[in-house]
Structures are given as C-alpha cells and as structure tokens.
Write a protein that holds these residues in place. Structure first.
Motif, PDB file in Angstrom:
ATOM      1  N   ILE A  92       0.831  -1.206   0.000  1.00  0.00           N
ATOM      2  CA  ILE A  92       0.000   0.000   0.000  1.00  0.00           C
ATOM      3  C   ILE A  92       0.863   1.252   0.000  1.00  0.00           C
ATOM      4  N   LEU A  93       1.936   1.210   0.771  1.00  0.00           N
ATOM      5  CA  LEU A  93       2.844   2.361   0.826  1.00  0.00           C
ATOM      6  C   LEU A  93       3.471   2.622  -0.539  1.00  0.00           C
ATOM      7  N   THR A  94       3.890   1.528  -1.206  1.00  0.00           N
ATOM      8  CA  THR A  94       4.486   1.697  -2.544  1.00  0.00           C
ATOM      9  C   THR A  94       3.491   2.348  -3.493  1.00  0.00           C
ATOM     10  N   ILE A  95       2.260   1.814  -3.477  1.00  0.00           N
ATOM     11  CA  ILE A  95       1.242   2.371  -4.368  1.00  0.00           C
ATOM     12  C   ILE A  95       1.021   3.847  -4.055  1.00  0.00           C
ATOM     13  N   ALA A  96       0.912   4.162  -2.773  1.00  0.00           N
ATOM     14  CA  ALA A  96       0.656   5.546  -2.372  1.00  0.00           C
ATOM     15  C   ALA A  96       1.786   6.449  -2.822  1.00  0.00           C
ATOM     16  N   LEU A  97       3.003   5.958  -2.679  1.00  0.00           N
ATOM     17  CA  LEU A  97       4.175   6.755  -3.055  1.00  0.00           C
ATOM     18  C   LEU A  97       4.171   7.041  -4.557  1.00  0.00           C
ATOM     19  N   ILE A  98       3.989   5.980  -5.347  1.00  0.00           N
ATOM     20  CA  ILE A  98       3.990   6.153  -6.802  1.00  0.00           C
ATOM     21  C   ILE A  98       2.856   7.074  -7.229  1.00  0.00           C
ATOM     22  N   LEU A  99       1.674   6.849  -6.620  1.00  0.00           N
ATOM     23  CA  LEU A  99       0.524   7.672  -6.988  1.00  0.00           C
ATOM     24  C   LEU A  99       0.764   9.138  -6.685  1.00  0.00           C
ATOM     25  N   LEU A 119       3.526  15.143 -10.490  1.00  0.00           N
ATOM     26  CA  LEU A 119       4.063  15.347 -11.838  1.00  0.00           C
ATOM     27  C   LEU A 119       2.968  15.856 -12.778  1.00  0.00           C
ATOM     28  N   VAL A 120       1.802  15.232 -12.684  1.00  0.00           N
ATOM     29  CA  VAL A 120       0.688  15.605 -13.555  1.00  0.00           C
ATOM     30  C   VAL A 120       0.261  17.048 -13.305  1.00  0.00           C
ATOM     31  N   MET A 121       0.128  17.402 -12.018  1.00  0.00           N
ATOM     32  CA  MET A 121      -0.305  18.761 -11.679  1.00  0.00           C
ATOM     33  C   MET A 121       0.678  19.781 -12.239  1.00  0.00           C
ATOM     34  N   TYR A 122       1.954  19.484 -12.015  1.00  0.00           N
ATOM     35  CA  TYR A 122       2.986  20.406 -12.475  1.00  0.00           C
ATOM     36  C   TYR A 122       2.942  20.562 -13.987  1.00  0.00           C
ATOM     37  N   ALA A 123       2.882  19.405 -14.671  1.00  0.00           N
ATOM     38  CA  ALA A 123       2.916  19.444 -16.132  1.00  0.00           C
ATOM     39  C   ALA A 123       1.667  20.112 -16.697  1.00  0.00           C
ATOM     40  N   LEU A 124       0.531  19.887 -16.048  1.00  0.00           N
ATOM     41  CA  LEU A 124      -0.704  20.506 -16.532  1.00  0.00           C
ATOM     42  C   LEU A 124      -0.626  22.017 -16.403  1.00  0.00           C
ATOM     43  N   GLN A 125      -0.090  22.456 -15.269  1.00  0.00           N
ATOM     44  CA  GLN A 125       0.016  23.888 -15.030  1.00  0.00           C
ATOM     45  C   GLN A 125       0.848  24.575 -16.112  1.00  0.00           C
ATOM     46  N   ILE A 139       0.885  -1.301 -11.513  1.00  0.00           N
ATOM     47  CA  ILE A 139       0.666   0.033 -10.925  1.00  0.00           C
ATOM     48  C   ILE A 139       1.140   1.094 -11.905  1.00  0.00           C
ATOM     49  N   LEU A 140       2.355   0.915 -12.426  1.00  0.00           N
ATOM     50  CA  LEU A 140       2.912   1.942 -13.307  1.00  0.00           C
ATOM     51  C   LEU A 140       2.110   2.072 -14.596  1.00  0.00           C
ATOM     52  N   LEU A 141       1.707   0.931 -15.167  1.00  0.00           N
ATOM     53  CA  LEU A 141       0.931   1.010 -16.402  1.00  0.00           C
ATOM     54  C   LEU A 141      -0.426   1.664 -16.159  1.00  0.00           C
ATOM     55  N   THR A 142      -1.023   1.371 -15.004  1.00  0.00           N
ATOM     56  CA  THR A 142      -2.314   2.000 -14.696  1.00  0.00           C
ATOM     57  C   THR A 142      -2.143   3.501 -14.520  1.00  0.00           C
ATOM     58  N   VAL A 143      -1.060   3.885 -13.835  1.00  0.00           N
ATOM     59  CA  VAL A 143      -0.795   5.311 -13.662  1.00  0.00           C
ATOM     60  C   VAL A 143      -0.612   5.983 -15.020  1.00  0.00           C
ATOM     61  N   LEU A 144       0.153   5.317 -15.906  1.00  0.00           N
ATOM     62  CA  LEU A 144       0.359   5.872 -17.248  1.00  0.00           C
ATOM     63  C   LEU A 144      -0.977   6.036 -17.974  1.00  0.00           C
ATOM     64  N   THR A 145      -1.826   5.004 -17.885  1.00  0.00           N
ATOM     65  CA  THR A 145      -3.128   5.084 -18.539  1.00  0.00           C
ATOM     66  C   THR A 145      -3.898   6.297 -18.019  1.00  0.00           C
ATOM     67  N   PHE A 146      -3.868   6.489 -16.706  1.00  0.00           N
ATOM     68  CA  PHE A 146      -4.635   7.600 -16.135  1.00  0.00           C
ATOM     69  C   PHE A 146      -4.060   8.962 -16.496  1.00  0.00           C
ATOM     70  N   THR A 147      -2.732   9.054 -16.596  1.00  0.00           N
ATOM     71  CA  THR A 147      -2.177  10.359 -16.979  1.00  0.00           C
ATOM     72  C   THR A 147      -2.583  10.701 -18.416  1.00  0.00           C
ATOM     73  N   VAL A 148      -2.606   9.677 -19.283  1.00  0.00           N
ATOM     74  CA  VAL A 148      -3.030   9.937 -20.663  1.00  0.00           C
ATOM     75  C   VAL A 148      -4.518  10.280 -20.687  1.00  0.00           C
ATOM     76  N   LEU A 149      -5.296   9.516 -19.908  1.00  0.00           N
ATOM     77  CA  LEU A 149      -6.737   9.762 -19.838  1.00  0.00           C
ATOM     78  C   LEU A 149      -7.023  11.184 -19.358  1.00  0.00           C
ATOM     79  N   LEU A 150      -6.312  11.576 -18.333  1.00  0.00           N
ATOM     80  CA  LEU A 150      -6.513  12.915 -17.762  1.00  0.00           C
ATOM     81  C   LEU A 150      -6.182  13.998 -18.787  1.00  0.00           C
ATOM     82  N   GLY A 151      -5.025  13.842 -19.446  1.00  0.00           N
ATOM     83  CA  GLY A 151      -4.632  14.840 -20.433  1.00  0.00           C
ATOM     84  C   GLY A 151      -5.604  14.909 -21.595  1.00  0.00           C
TER      85      GLY A 151
END
Lengths: 155, 645
Positions: free
Chosen positions: A12-19, A25-31, B357-369
């Motif tokens: 769970i910690l790994t998932i939370a960290l990656i997320l 990253l997404v917020m920054y790039a979107l901005q 996890i990483l592939l799902t995250v990638l899918t969501f970043t593309v989906l979001l954009g």
C-alpha cells in the motif's frame, strides 16, 4: 507486526508513493502546458495575457496574407467579424490554410498586440470548423446583427 | 435492390445477436443443455449475416452505386479500384460496419475454439459477446446505417474519398487497429462470464491469455501502422502527436499491456484475481471510450468523423450499460474472491504488481490529459488544449521507470527471489549500461534524458540476454536443445521486451540526433543538412488518375556521391478542390531522408522541409517486434490443450 500485514502495508505504501509522485508530476505538467483559447475580440479587449503560451484563431481575412520575399516569414489577419488580430509565423503553413478559412494558431501575444505563432493548424477536412472558432463566431454574431449576414455568407 | 438486402441482413443479424445474448444465458440458468448448445450456431449465423451485408456494401462501392448515400459521399468513379474498396471504411458508417464485422469475426473464432472451454463456460462467453454485438449492431442500424439511399435523384458521381485517405495506410491501418480494439471484448467476455459463473479461479485467466495476447498484438501493429502512416502522409514528419484519437487507441494498449501481465500472475499463482477481472473490464471500457471520442466529435482531432450528437449519446449509453452492468456484477461477485496465496517482496508477483501500478498510472495520466479539455469546458472555464509537452514530461519518467523494472521481473522467481542474487546480476548490468550509455552520450553530445534512456535500453538488453543465457545454460543438456525447450511464451516476452527497447532507442535518437530545416528554395538551389547535400533539380507537372501534381525532384549527395533521388509532390484533387502533400522519403536502417513541399511562394521558389531523421525506422521496427512477441505468446502450446486435460 504480523508478516502478512507488514507485506500488505509495504504494498500500500508503494502504491501511495507512486501515486502521489505521479499526481504531483501531472499537476505540475498541466500547469505548464494548458493553452487557453482566445478569440480576436477577446484579444482586442485585452483579455488575453501577453507573452504566455495561448491559442488564438478565427477566419483568415481575405487579402491579408503577406509573405516575406526572402524567408518563410508570413503574416496574416484573423477575424471573428468583430475584431482582427495579426498573426506572424515563420515556417510552412498547412495544406488547408486558405484565405477565408478557419485556423487556430498556437503561440504568444507580443506586447505590440501581434500574435507570434509557433504552430498554425487547419483541419484536414474543408467542411470542418474548429469548435472554438464556431463558438467565437457565434458569440460575435450574437453581439451585433449587422455582421450576421457576412458570417453566414462565409459558410 | 442489393443495398436493401444488406440492410435486411443487418436487421436479421441483430435478431440473432439478441438471441445469442439471451438463449445461452437462459440455458445456463436453467441448466438446459439444448439452449447452451444453441450458442455456436447462433454465433455463426449472426456472423454470416454481417459478412453478407459487408460484401454487399463493398459491391456497391466497387460498382459505383451512387444511389447509396454513403457511397456517394465517400467514393468517386475516378478512384482507383483498391481505394474504392477501402473507401468502405473511410467514413463513420462503413467503419462501424467494419467494426461489427470484426467483432463477429472474433465471436466466430471463440465459437470455433469453444471445445477448449468447459461445457458451461463457452456458451456464456459467447452470450456476453452477443450482448456486445447487440450494442454495436443497434448503434449501426439506428444511428448510422450505411445503406441509406439517395432516391430518386441519384448523383452522377460521388463526392470522392478524402485525399488524405487515398493511401495504402487506409487499407491496412483501420482493420488491424479494430482487430485489436474489438479483440479486447473477448477478454472482457471471459471476465464477465467468470463473474457470472463464479469460476473466478486461475482457469479463466488461462483461457483469456491467448485471446488477450492476440488482440494486444493486433492493437500494437495497428498503432504502429498508424504512426508510420502519419509520418509519411501528413507531410511534416511527426510520428506521434498525442492527438486525442491517438490517445484513444493508446489507452487500451496501456491497459491491455497491464492486463497481459496480470493475467500471467493470476494464471500461474492465483493472486490478483479480482484486480485482473477489473482490468479486463477497464481495458474494454477504454476501447469503448475511444470509439466515443472518435465518433461523437467532442474532441478536436485529425481523426474525428463528421460530428453527430445522437451518435455520441448512443455510445455513451452503450458505455454506461456495458461498463456499469459489468461493474455492478463485479461488485456483487468479487467480494467472494479472496486471494489466499501470499508472495514475497522480491518475488516475480511483486515486480508484476509494480508493472501494473505503473501502467495504470500511465493510462490515467493519458486519460486525464485527453479528457481535461472536456472537463475544463464543461465547467465553463474556457476552451483549452493540453499540448504534447504535458504528455512528454509526465509520460517519459514513468515509462522509463517501468522499463527499468521490466528487465528485473523476468529474472526473479515466483513467490520469492533471493535479494543477493538479484542484486549481483543487476549491479553488473547497471554498471555496464551506465558506462556504455555515458560513452555514447559523451561522444554524440546527447543530453541527460537521452543518455538516461540509452542506459535504460542497454540495461534491459543486458538483463534480458543474461536471463536467457542462464536459462539455457542450466542443466546438463546442451545450449541449443535447452533453448528450443523454452516455451514460446517466454520467447514472446523476450521479443516484446526487446521491441520496447528498439522503439525507445528510435524515439531517443530521432528526437536528439535529427536535423530538421524549413527553407525557401528554387530549382537549382543547393543546401547541406547533417552531412547530406540536397540539390533541388527541377519541378514538373504530372497528371494522376484523379489529381494533378506538381512534382519536384531532389538529389541527395553524401561526400559527392548521389545516394538518393527524391520526388516530393503537391497533389491537387479537383473533385474536392483539395491540395495534398506527398512527402518523399529515402528510408534507411539508421536514417531517413525526408523532403516535403510546402507552398509555392513566387514564380520559382517553394517552401521546403528537409529532414534527416536518425533511426526513425526503429520506432516501428520495435512495434513489429512487440507484435510478433504477442503473437508468439498467443500461439504457446499450453493454450491449445482441451478442457479438462
């Protein structure tokens, strides 16, 4: 802690960290990379920010395209039949770029009110009108009735 | 007369699809063998009827029957015959018919292979596919029939196919892409039937694996073909634009890649059971979402068909019903599933979890954009576009991380791997890859990201080969017999992973090592780009079958020797009053020479693009390798066993 629970916590910690890293990253790039669209009227009224990446577009005014005789620099006006904006571009215009046709340009509005484009887009279908332009034309049309006829005649 | 038969056979096939959706399910419910056995013939009849209407529409195209509205809109008597045929899927209605045809093709393939499934499962799978078919057939019939007539005022000639689509790319790209898109409905059908029958054990994963691998291979090839087509056809040499519709095909690919990997874990170890089911539903939903984005006109894109809001609403409802229904079923059933098997933090399960996890995250970043502009507009915040820089800056680091782990997964063993063993192999590879990439980056003056990407590429190659070598050198038999004993599945994975690397290298080199110029040139001019001298020899006027062309001739010299003669064209299609750029290419293993013409600027001068693109072919070569890997995995012998054996 129970070893199974410990493992689950680790997962769970790994998932939370990656997320959270991904969200950051997404917020920054979107901005950094959102490009708002402004119609020529909005630009004329000073609603568009200067020296920031934006998009602007409208119908290319007939007879306004001026080319430099030595380089690939080109300038033309776009209009929503209320106001005009001059767009400068250096490069190759798309095949569907024509006077009287709708285009969208990406670039920056300079301090002198000229739009410096890094990219000019025209659709790959001559019947197509970018939704932004259709809407800009519609709102321009609503504001005065005199120009309504000229708008219709271009379709 | 014939078009009416086509329409009629579509209506009939809708009825058969309806019965396919209901009869076997009722049979399953009532444990009635007769009703269950009806699934196969129903599938075959439905498919045959769809095929019949497809054949009829192609005959209308080939015989220039402009009394059919769709033919009149998308074809022309002057069109070369192969484009007349492919014009069938040049517009919304016909491409949807192609979609339905391919869907029924997949249904029939499942029906043919039904013996490999337990008696009760196969018909339920077909039944779920029947539900999907009902959705698409009614979409086709109620909103976009390709057989509508233009009577009594039959036009003398058709409006012609969009010149952009008069190309080899249109013949191959859509069918292959749809094979992939639609193929995921088979994985979806397996997942839903597992939910219905409650057989959520490892066996459904084994049945679904070859189908998923096959559709993944098709989707990979379809995307690769699309990228290659855009590169030479759009006239400005880009190979990926993060266009909403490209994203629409890329998201199911990412989710499908995750699905392939999690199916492997579920099959072999019986873990991630409910997650895999969810992922199968999710992948299929993204395919549907793609169809919605392309066909509803909500997003601006090169691909969008003429917008029609009713179509958008129809797909949205279809999406809600299919996805909502299956998620509801999931919510009811999946709570019963509990994984009892545990796994270690360095076991292969853990690496594959990370992959997911990483592939799902990638899918969501593309989906979001992709969807962000829609959300932004719906909230009344203004019209925006999310540019390629967003995707590049988010996608690159996550994808590189994914590739780092991609090499480690295969090395590790199921359940638990000794950390020290992993560390030893990995540290050697890491050191070697960093050194090698550092040297390349230093001598070619590449930046940090490019150097890092190359290091990742070397790392994956090192680790993949050391894994293979370790597997074949274990045991007493010789290397070659051992190598032949390794399953196709394994070679498929190896090939796909190396394909990923080849694509990565292509992407890196084409972006940092290419030379791109836009120039104003007249015949007789010379210009030197990246060591090649380009001479603009002449211009001439040429007449094609349905266009007039201004054709240029360029000769490229390297060290004084002519290496290529290039003929870029500017074609004018009179029916549509449209101009098309035909780029000229000299393809090579390490570089492409690319010349395309812009506009005529004055009496003699033209605006010209000249590119020397480094390693651009590798991007698609890698795609082909991935596709071959997927097919190899789909053909693994293990999957061909009959049920119960």
């Amino acid at each position: 802690m129970h070893p199974v629970r410990k493992k689950r916590l680790l997962v769970i910690l790994t998932i939370a960290l990656i997320l959270s890293a991904a969200v950051g990253l997404v917020m920054y790039a979107l901005q950094q990379n959102i490009n708002l669209f402004f119609s020529p009227s909005q630009v004329a009224m000073g609603e568009a920010p200067r020296n920031v990446n934006i998009r602007a577009g409208g119908m290319v005014v007939k007879g306004s395209v001026k080319r430099n005789s030595d380089t690939l620099a080109v300038a033309f006006d776009v209009t929503d039949f209320q106001h005009k904006v001059t767009i400068e571009y250096r490069g190759i215009l798309p095949d569907l770029f024509r006077e009287g046709q709708g285009i969208v340009a990406q670039g920056k509005l300079k301090d002198d009110g000229v739009f410096e484009a890094t990219e000019v887009l025209a659709k790959h279908d001559e019947k197509y009108m970018p939704p932004e332009i259709a809407e800009a034309l519609k709102s321009a049309q609503n504001s005065t009735d005199e120009s309504a006829e000229s708008v219709q005649s271009t379709y | 007369m014939f078009p009416e038969i086509g329409q009629f056979s579509l209506i009939l096939s809708l009825f058969f699809a309806l019965s396919l959706a209901l009869v076997p399910l009722i049979g399953y419910w009532k444990s009635n063998k007769l009703l269950l056995e009806a699934a196969r013939p129903l599938t075959f009849i439905m498919s045959a009827l769809v095929l019949l209407s497809f054949v009829i529409l192609s005959l209308s195209f080939l015989s220039d029957d402009f009394s059919v509205l769709y033919v009149a809109q998308n074809s022309n008597s002057q069109l070369p015959i192969w484009y007349k045929f492919s014009a069938l899927w040049g517009g919304h209605e016909g491409s949807l018919l192609l979609w339905v045809l391919i869907l029924s093709g997949w249904c029939s393939a499942v029906a043919l292979k039904i013996k490999t499934l337990p008696e009760a499962v196969g018909p339920v799978v077909l039944s779920v596919l029947g539900v999907v078919s009902v959705g698409f057939l009614s979409f086709l019939l109620f909103t976009s029939s390709p057989f509508a007539r233009l009577l009594p005022d039959v036009p003398l000639d058709g409006g012609d196919l969009n010149p952009l689509l008069q190309d080899f790319g249109l013949i191959v790209h859509p069918p292959v892409l749809y094979m992939g898109y639609v193929g995921f409905s088979v994985a979806f059908a397996f997942a839903v039937s597992a939910l219905i029958t409650g057989n959520l054990n490892a066996s459904w994963a084994r049945w679904a694996r070859p189908w998923t691998a096959a559709s993944w291979a098709f989707l990979t090839l379809g995307i690769t073909l699309g990228s290659w087509w855009a590169y030479y056809e759009l006239g400005w040499g880009g190979w990926w634009f993060w266009d909403p519709v490209e994203n629409a095909s890329f998201m199911p690919w990412l989710a499908g890649t995750a699905l392939l990997h999690s199916l492997a874990v579920t099959e072999k170890r019986g873990v991630f059971k409910s997650w895999t089911v969810l992922l199968a539903i999710f992948t299929f939903s993204l395919s549907l979402l793609g169809a919605f984005l392309v066909r509803s006109g909500v997003l601006t894109s090169v691909h969008s068909f003429a917008a029609d809001p009713t179509r958008g609403i129809f797909i949205l409802i279809l999406l809600l019903v299919l996805v909502g229904g299956s998620l509801l079923l999931y919510a009811i059933r999946a709570v019963e599933v509990r994984s009892t098997v545990s796994f270690g933090v360095t076991g292969r399960e853990a690496w594959l979890l990370l992959n997911n996890i990483l592939l799902t995250v990638l899918t969501f970043t593309v989906l979001l954009g992709t969807l962000y502009p829609l959300v932004f507009d719906a909230l009344g915040l203004g019209k925006i576009s999310v540019g390629a820089p967003y995707f590049n800056s988010v996608f690159t680091p996550i994808a590189l991380l994914l590739m780092v782990f991609m090499a480690v997964g295969p090395l590790s063993k199921w359940h638990h791997t000794k950390f020290s063993v992993l560390f030893k192999v990995c540290s050697v590879a890491a050191l070697g890859a960093t050194l090698l990439a550092g040297l390349v980056a230093y001598f070619y003056e590449f930046g940090f990201i490019a150097g890092l990407s190359l290091a990742v590429a070397f790392w994956v190659v090192f680790l993949s080969f050391s894994d293979w070598f370790e597997k074949v050198s274990a045991g007493t038999k010789g290397i070659i017999p051992r190598a032949r004993q390794l399953p196709r599945n394994y070679y498929g994975m190896l090939l796909a992973h190396l394909g990923m690397v080849v694509t990565l290298v292509g992407i890196v080199l084409v972006s940092v090592n290419s030379d791109e110029s836009m120039l104003r040139l007249s015949p007789g001019d010379k210009v030197t780009i990246a060591g090649y001298e380009f001479r603009f020899d002449q211009m001439e006027q040429v007449k094609g079958p349905n266009y007039v062309s201004s054709k240029g001739q360029f000769t490229a010299y390297k060290a004084g020797k002519a290496v290529a003669v290039l003929h870029p064209e500017k074609r004018f299609f009179s029916t549509r009053q449209q101009v098309m750029t035909e780029a000229a290419l000299d393809a090579g293993f390490t570089r492409d020479l690319y010349v395309s013409m812009g506009e005529r600027l004055d009496d003699s001068a033209w605006s010209i693009r000249i590119y020397v693109k480094s390693f651009v072919r590798w991007i698609w070569l890698g795609g082909l390798m991935m596709m071959a890997g997927g097919l190899l995995a789909a053909l693994d012998k293990r999957y061909r066993k009959r049920a119960g054996v």
